[in-house]
Write a protein that holds these residues in place. Structure first.
Motif, short mmCIF file in Angstrom:
data_model
loop_
_atom_site.label_atom_id
_atom_site.label_comp_id
_atom_site.label_asym_id
_atom_site.label_seq_id
_atom_site.Cartn_x
_atom_site.Cartn_y
_atom_site.Cartn_z
N VAL A 1 25.38 19.96 -69.79
CA VAL A 1 23.97 20.04 -70.20
C VAL A 1 23.24 18.73 -69.90
O VAL A 1 22.01 18.71 -69.80
N TYR A 2 24.00 17.64 -69.74
CA TYR A 2 23.38 16.34 -69.47
C TYR A 2 23.40 15.96 -68.00
O TYR A 2 23.10 14.82 -67.64
N LEU A 3 23.73 16.92 -67.13
CA LEU A 3 23.72 16.63 -65.70
C LEU A 3 22.34 16.21 -65.22
O LEU A 3 21.31 16.67 -65.75
N LYS A 4 22.31 15.34 -64.23
CA LYS A 4 21.05 14.91 -63.63
C LYS A 4 20.26 16.13 -63.17
O LYS A 4 20.79 17.03 -62.54
N GLY A 5 18.98 16.16 -63.52
CA GLY A 5 18.12 17.27 -63.12
C GLY A 5 17.98 18.35 -64.17
O GLY A 5 16.99 19.09 -64.17
N VAL A 6 18.97 18.46 -65.07
CA VAL A 6 18.89 19.48 -66.13
C VAL A 6 19.00 18.89 -67.52
O VAL A 6 18.79 19.58 -68.51
N SER A 7 19.35 17.61 -67.63
CA SER A 7 19.53 16.99 -68.94
C SER A 7 18.26 17.14 -69.78
O SER A 7 17.15 16.94 -69.27
N PRO A 8 18.40 17.51 -71.05
CA PRO A 8 17.22 17.66 -71.90
C PRO A 8 16.54 16.33 -72.20
O PRO A 8 15.43 16.31 -72.72
N SER A 9 17.20 15.23 -71.87
CA SER A 9 16.63 13.91 -72.15
C SER A 9 16.69 13.03 -70.90
O SER A 9 17.73 12.96 -70.25
N PRO A 10 15.59 12.33 -70.58
CA PRO A 10 15.64 11.37 -69.47
C PRO A 10 16.50 10.15 -69.79
O PRO A 10 16.79 9.35 -68.91
N LEU A 11 16.93 10.03 -71.05
CA LEU A 11 17.72 8.88 -71.47
C LEU A 11 19.21 9.09 -71.28
O LEU A 11 19.98 8.13 -71.34
N VAL A 12 19.65 10.33 -71.08
CA VAL A 12 21.08 10.65 -71.04
C VAL A 12 21.42 11.32 -69.71
O VAL A 12 20.76 12.27 -69.28
N LYS A 13 22.47 10.81 -69.07
CA LYS A 13 22.93 11.39 -67.82
C LYS A 13 24.44 11.46 -67.82
O LYS A 13 25.12 10.47 -68.08
N TYR A 14 24.96 12.64 -67.52
CA TYR A 14 26.39 12.84 -67.35
C TYR A 14 26.66 13.08 -65.86
O TYR A 14 25.88 13.76 -65.19
N GLY A 15 27.73 12.49 -65.35
CA GLY A 15 28.02 12.68 -63.94
C GLY A 15 29.42 12.25 -63.60
O GLY A 15 30.26 11.99 -64.47
N THR A 16 29.67 12.16 -62.31
CA THR A 16 31.00 11.79 -61.82
C THR A 16 30.85 10.90 -60.60
O THR A 16 29.82 10.94 -59.92
N SER A 17 31.84 10.07 -60.33
CA SER A 17 31.81 9.11 -59.24
C SER A 17 30.63 8.17 -59.42
O SER A 17 30.23 7.86 -60.56
N PHE A 18 30.01 7.67 -58.34
CA PHE A 18 28.85 6.77 -58.45
C PHE A 18 27.61 7.47 -57.90
O PHE A 18 26.74 7.90 -58.65
N VAL A 19 27.52 7.59 -56.60
CA VAL A 19 26.48 8.43 -55.97
C VAL A 19 27.21 9.38 -55.01
O VAL A 19 27.32 9.12 -53.82
N PRO A 20 27.76 10.47 -55.54
CA PRO A 20 28.65 11.33 -54.74
C PRO A 20 28.00 11.87 -53.48
O PRO A 20 28.70 12.12 -52.49
N GLU A 21 26.69 12.02 -53.47
CA GLU A 21 26.01 12.53 -52.28
C GLU A 21 26.10 11.55 -51.11
O GLU A 21 25.95 11.93 -49.95
N LYS A 22 26.33 10.27 -51.42
CA LYS A 22 26.33 9.22 -50.39
C LYS A 22 27.72 8.73 -50.03
O LYS A 22 27.88 7.92 -49.11
N GLU A 23 28.75 9.18 -50.75
CA GLU A 23 30.08 8.58 -50.63
C GLU A 23 30.97 9.36 -49.67
O GLU A 23 31.04 10.59 -49.74
N MET A 24 31.65 8.63 -48.82
CA MET A 24 32.64 9.25 -47.94
C MET A 24 33.87 9.69 -48.72
O MET A 24 34.45 10.74 -48.46
N ALA A 25 34.28 8.86 -49.68
CA ALA A 25 35.40 9.20 -50.57
C ALA A 25 34.92 9.02 -52.01
O ALA A 25 34.33 7.99 -52.35
N LEU A 26 35.15 10.03 -52.83
CA LEU A 26 34.66 10.00 -54.20
C LEU A 26 35.53 9.09 -55.08
O LEU A 26 36.70 8.86 -54.80
N GLU A 27 34.92 8.60 -56.16
CA GLU A 27 35.64 7.78 -57.12
C GLU A 27 36.19 8.66 -58.25
O GLU A 27 35.55 9.62 -58.67
N TRP A 28 37.37 8.27 -58.75
CA TRP A 28 38.09 9.08 -59.75
C TRP A 28 37.59 8.73 -61.16
O TRP A 28 38.29 8.15 -61.97
N LYS A 29 36.34 9.11 -61.45
CA LYS A 29 35.73 8.71 -62.71
C LYS A 29 34.65 9.71 -63.10
O LYS A 29 33.87 10.15 -62.27
N ASP A 30 34.58 10.04 -64.38
CA ASP A 30 33.45 10.74 -64.98
C ASP A 30 32.76 9.77 -65.95
O ASP A 30 33.39 8.82 -66.44
#
Length: 364
Positions: free
Chosen positions: A119-148
Motif C-alpha cells: 500500500v506504500y508503493l511509490k505512486g499508490v502510497s496514501p502518504s507522500p511521506l512514506v515509500k516502500y520499495g526494493t533495491s535503489f532505483v530498479p528501473e535504472k539498475e543493470m543488477a538489482l540490490e538484495w534489499k527491501d
C-alpha cells in the motif's frame, strides 16, 4: 522446488511493481539467486578484504565530552570525519531499549503480508511521506540490490503519527528525535573544528529534512553473487545508522595505498554508526570526506538496519562555507540547489561517489 523467475519481466513485475520485494522471492523458496540480481564480478564483495586498522573501528565514548578527555574526543570525531568519513559512538543519548525496539519494529514491518506493505508503493502510497520499495532505483539498475526498505519523511509530529506505518511509527519517531539531538551535538563539534559557529539558523539549513529508513536484507542463497547495497555515498549532511549484530557494512579507504581497499564496520552492541554525507563534504570544502560504502548479503539470517538521514531541505542552496573558501583560497564545489542535487542522486544507479561530480567546481 521453488518457483522460477528466469523471465526478467516476470521477476520485475513480481518484486518491484507488485511489491513482493526480495523477501517475496525468499518466501517463495528460491534456491538460486535470479540472474537479475547477479552482480558483475567487480561489484561483488569479497569478505576476505578486511583492513586491520583497528583504531578506526573503536567506538567513541561521547560521555567523555563532559570530562577531562573532552578535547581528545573532539579530536577523534574530527579526525574520523576527515579521513574515513565513518565512526561509531556509544553513550550517545539514544536508549538501548529504543534501539532494540527499533530492530524488532523493522522485522515486524517486513514480516507482514506483501499486500500490507505494498500500500506504500511509490505512486499508490496514501502518504507522500512514506515509500516502500526494493533495491535503489530498479528501473535504472543493470543488477538489482538484495534489499527491501520503507522510508519515512518527517514534517511534524502530527503528520508522522497520522501517516507513518502503525507497525513502526512510534519507535521511528522517538529514534528521529533522539538522533536529531545527537546530530546537533556532532555538527557543533565538526563545525567548531572548522572555526565556524553552528547557530540555530545554520543547523536548520543543513538538517531541515529528516528521513528514517528501515532496510531489510533477506537471507540470500548465493551471497557471493549479490550485494545488499551498491557502492555509494549518502547525499545529506550526516547519517545516524543502527545496524544489527549480523554485520555486513563496508567502507572504502580513500587514503589507502591499495586500490579499492575496504574495511568492515563491525557491529558493536549499543553503538550507533555515524557517516559523513556529500553535503558535509561540500560545506567543508572537501575537508570532511563523505564515506563510500556498501552492504553485503548473508546466507545465514535476515538483517535489518535503520538509518536517520539529516539533509538540507530541497529549497536550500548548498556550497562551501565562505570562511573556508577564504582560508583555502578556492571553492572546490559550486553552489547548487539541494533539490537539484537530490534529483541527480536518485536519477541513476549507485556508482560510488560520482554524485559529488554534480557540485564539483570544474574551473578549479
Amino acid at each position: 522446488m521453488g518457483p522460477s523467475f528466469d523471465e526478467g519481466n516476470a521477476l520485475f513485475d513480481f518484486v518491484v511493481q507488485k511489491g513482493n520485494g526480495v523477501k517475496g522471492l525468499v518466501d517463495n523458496g528460491i534456491k538460486m539467486v535470479p540472474e537479475r540480481y547477479i552482480q558483475p564480478p567487480n561489484e561483488r564483495i569479497d569478505k576476505k578484504i578486511i583492513n586491520s586498522n583497528d583504531q578506526l573501528l573503536v567506538a567513541i565514548d561521547l560521555s567523555k565530552l563532559d570530562g577531562a578527555e573532552h578535547d581528545e574526543v573532539v579530536g577523534a570525531i574530527s579526525m574520523a570525519a576527515e579521513t574515513l568519513g565513518f565512526f561509531q559512538v556509544v553513550n550517545h543519548g539514544v536508549t538501548l531499549e529504543l534501539l532494540e525496539s527499533l530492530k524488532a519494529a523493522a522485522h515486524n514491518f517486513f514480516a507482514q503480508p506483501p499486500m500490507k506493505k505494498a500500500v506504500y508503493l511509490k505512486g499508490v502510497s496514501p502518504s507522500p511521506l512514506v515509500k516502500y520499495g526494493t533495491s535503489f532505483v530498479p528501473e535504472k539498475e543493470m543488477a538489482l540490490e538484495w534489499k527491501d526498505y520503507v522510508s519515512m519523511m518527517y514534517t511534524n509530529d502530527d503528520e508522522a503519527h497520522a501517516q507513518w506505518p502503525p507497525e513502526c511509527k512510534d519507535v521511528a519517531l522517538e529514534y528521529l528525535k533522539s538522533s536529531t539531538k545527537l546530530v546537533r551535538k556532532l555538527l557543533e563539534i565538526l563545525f567548531g573544528n572548522l572555526g565556524v559557529t553552528l547557530d540555530e539558523e545554520k543547523f536548520e539549513s543543513v538538517t531541515g529534512l529528516k528521513m528514517v529508513n528501515m532496510n531489510f536484507y533477506p537471507s540470500c542463497p548465493n551471497p557471493e553473487l549479490t550485494i545488499g547495497v551498491g557502492r555509494h555515498s549518502d547525499m545529506g549532511t550526516l547519517t545516524v545508522l543502527l545496524q544489527d549484530g549480523i554485520g555486513g557494512l563496508y567502507v572504502k579507504l580513500e587514503q589507502s595505498h591499495v586500490e579499492d581497499e575496504w574495511i568492515e564496520i563491525p557491529p558493536i552492541p549499543g553503538a550507533l554508526v555515524i557517516n559523513v554525507g556529500d553535503t558535509m563534504q561540500i560545506l567543508s570544502n572537501g575537508r570532511y570526506k563523505s564515506a563510500e560504502h556498501r552492504v553485503r548479503t548473508t546466507s545465514s539470517e535476515s538483517r535489518v538496519s535503520i538509518p536517520l538521514f539529516a539533509t538540507p531541505k530541497p529549497s536550500e542552496k548548498i556550497c562551501p562555507l565562505p570562511q573556508l573558501v577564504e582560508s583555502d583560497g578556492v571553492a572546490h564545489y559550486r553552489q547548487v540547489l539541494f533539490g537539484d542535487y537530490m534529483q541527480n542522486f536518485f536519477g541513476k544507479a549507485h556508482e560510488g561517489k560520482k554524485s559529488l561530480d554534480f557540485a564539483r567546481n570544474d574551473s578549479v
